[in-house]
Design an enzyme around this catalytic site. Sequence first.
Site: not given
Lengths: 428, 428
Positions: B10, B207
Amino acid sequence: MTAPLRLGIAGLGTVGTGIIRIIQEHGQMLAARAGRPVQIVAVSARSNNKDRGVALDGYAWESDPVALAKRDDIDVFVEVMGGHEGPARAATLAALDSGKDIVTANKALLAIHGNEIAAKAEGAGRVLRFEAAVAGGIPVIKALTEGLAGNRITRVMGVMNGSCNYILTRMESAGLTYEEVFEEARALGYLEADPQLDVGGIDAGHKLSLLSAIAFGSKVDFNAVELEGIGAITIEDIRHAADLGFRIKLLGVAQLTGRGLEQRMTPCLVPAHSPLGQLQGGTNMVVLEGDAVGQIVLRGPGAGSGPTASAIMSDVIDIARGIRMPTFGIPATSLVAQPAARSAVPAPYYIRMQLDDKPGALAKVARILGDNGISIDRMRQYGHDGSAAPVLIVTHKTMRSAVELALEALPQTAVVTGETVALRIESL
Amino acid sequence: MTAPLRLGIAGLGTVGTGIIRIIQEHGQMLAARAGRPVQIVAVSARSNNKDRGVALDGYAWESDPVALAKRDDIDVFVEVMGGHEGPARAATLAALDSGKDIVTANKALLAIHGNEIAAKAEGAGRVLRFEAAVAGGIPVIKALTEGLAGNRITRVMGVMNGSCNYILTRMESAGLTYEEVFEEARALGYLEADPQLDVGGIDAGHKLSLLSAIAFGSKVDFNAVELEGIGAITIEDIRHAADLGFRIKLLGVAQLTGRGLEQRMTPCLVPAHSPLGQLQGGTNMVVLEGDAVGQIVLRGPGAGSGPTASAIMSDVIDIARGIRMPTFGIPATSLVAQPAARSAVPAPYYIRMQLDDKPGALAKVARILGDNGISIDRMRQYGHDGSAAPVLIVTHKTMRSAVELALEALPQTAVVTGETVALRIESL
């Protein structure tokens, strides 16, 4: 699976005791990560009456590592004895024969017998892991085998012997000769019992041959590693290299060329400001290059109790988690025997020679280089007190074979005295 | 198992097409490493009539990623669309509901919803992997979750936004202002559509929150990350830092303190000659510290088609090899909610201020610092052309709270003008 993973540890030196310390201190954390307890069941070492600073009374004792390897109550045989023949090899084979998985720090054993041992392990449905065998605490085997599994690996490089890097950086920082620093390193316990394993590049060559197998899907071929130690490096070479903007490192390089697999563990010049050039002391660094990822640099402690035990535990926890894969990333029976290509990739070279201070001397040297197709990028002649002047030449990219032919022809000029040194300059 | 592993991808931007390129070019190599073929079955993107430079005709097309996620003929849903709400989230949840494993590059989704999604995946017996979400091509998730699994992690640090590091290093090398380099970076396409995600530290903070969860077994808690962008950094600060032997980096630091989990993504000074200080341009670097291993440094490309696709393929091949483990290394239901500790670890600080050129001005500043328990390590006053002189102070180790109290009190002196900047100095 929640049954404990039961270990037998062969070897109770700094690494073995480091493993015991981790398991004793962090049992709960390890069980959470592994999904099951990790237990030491039995240990083995040469002497049973030495104080190693860790409690051993909860573990069965085996004086023979082969007996340890065969015990029915262990799942994983952890080999941290070392040596490519004798007890380490015998016990590893015995462990496989009796259905154990293996975790080993033994680079020599795998460099010499890795193809057979991996094939045997895979044939028996066992795993053999060796994160601790290369670059100590740096998880480089995992990075290469798993982390970069989507890449065609184009080159592997590294400084993988901390003792050599200590010697070379200490020569530069303290202005000492190779012999002086060698004795210092020996006194500090930085060198193997046979120091030639370190300074001759053998230990680092073992490691490189293992990385090559994973990187290129090739059979482990330590005998094809071009080995050159650091014993011929002088303080003058280190200073000259620094003047030119380089540092000298015992550098391993492996790459697949059109002519076969090139594996070298030789002193090279690297740019002083590159990550490899900046590497000081006993630290290790591995550079992995892949077609998709580009360049990955890994840096960390290459030896010692904690770092090596950390790498062993990574493999142990992988096994506890049910992670199973072939030793070198693809089945040992699929590894390809690659022809050995010796210095098949051209590079610039650093050449140092002593030149008699006579008219036309330099022209004679330049002609020999030219006759061998070597063109000069930079040249420096230094002041001198005797009749011979040190001359440095940095060549444009050329083949190692051309440099060797030129070096052989130089004495014919009768203007070159003493030993001429040629070191490859590796780009990063 | 030798049945093909079937992927649905995707997102067909740079990362998606990078994945397709790897699988199309290296099918045989990947199958050898994975032990089974890796196949793309279906893809999804917003537009079906764009030339993306890769052939898509062998793959089924879905215009809706949720429909892709639900297809019966895929095993793994690869999500490289991005965004923490909307289609990415809906499709990820749909994929889990229909029994797919997930490989994602979506740091925002996991930073915001990671606890729930990981718990859902594990409850359903599915794996969710996200190597590509942190530090691009650097296999840092694997290094931390598996490679250092034997360590109690003591600190995680890193430069994890290449755009910010590009801006800061370009300001220094070209002598340009923040605004000038920002516009340059935007024109070069280095910044997200919403550049605040980069320069505000949000992307890097996402992150860091994922690394923290793995490192400390804590719930993902992005809201607890102390975020400070690079917009206030001036070229003067960069020059002053350089004079003092430092470089300024947008640095993430996570560590477990006695008061809770500290997570910071803020501009910091780091020694210019340290690995972090040497890091130039868009490259990323992560430093992992563990009680057994010491310090491991990983360096590599933090973004881009090839590097990110390399990380995705690492996860895909792990799944093909049968490697299954909880998303954050231990079960999501076992992750602990840690209290947030804001700058709980003392550090030296760099403080820059404009001081009126009046007798006793410096004494007034020194008194306020002293009143807040801050002692001065180094001080420099620079020449000036107006009535205010730039003054730099490097403090000894102190708490962030003390620095903030001092900064609040400084205006009372009536000798400090303009904005005063305080940046933490991080040791390595």
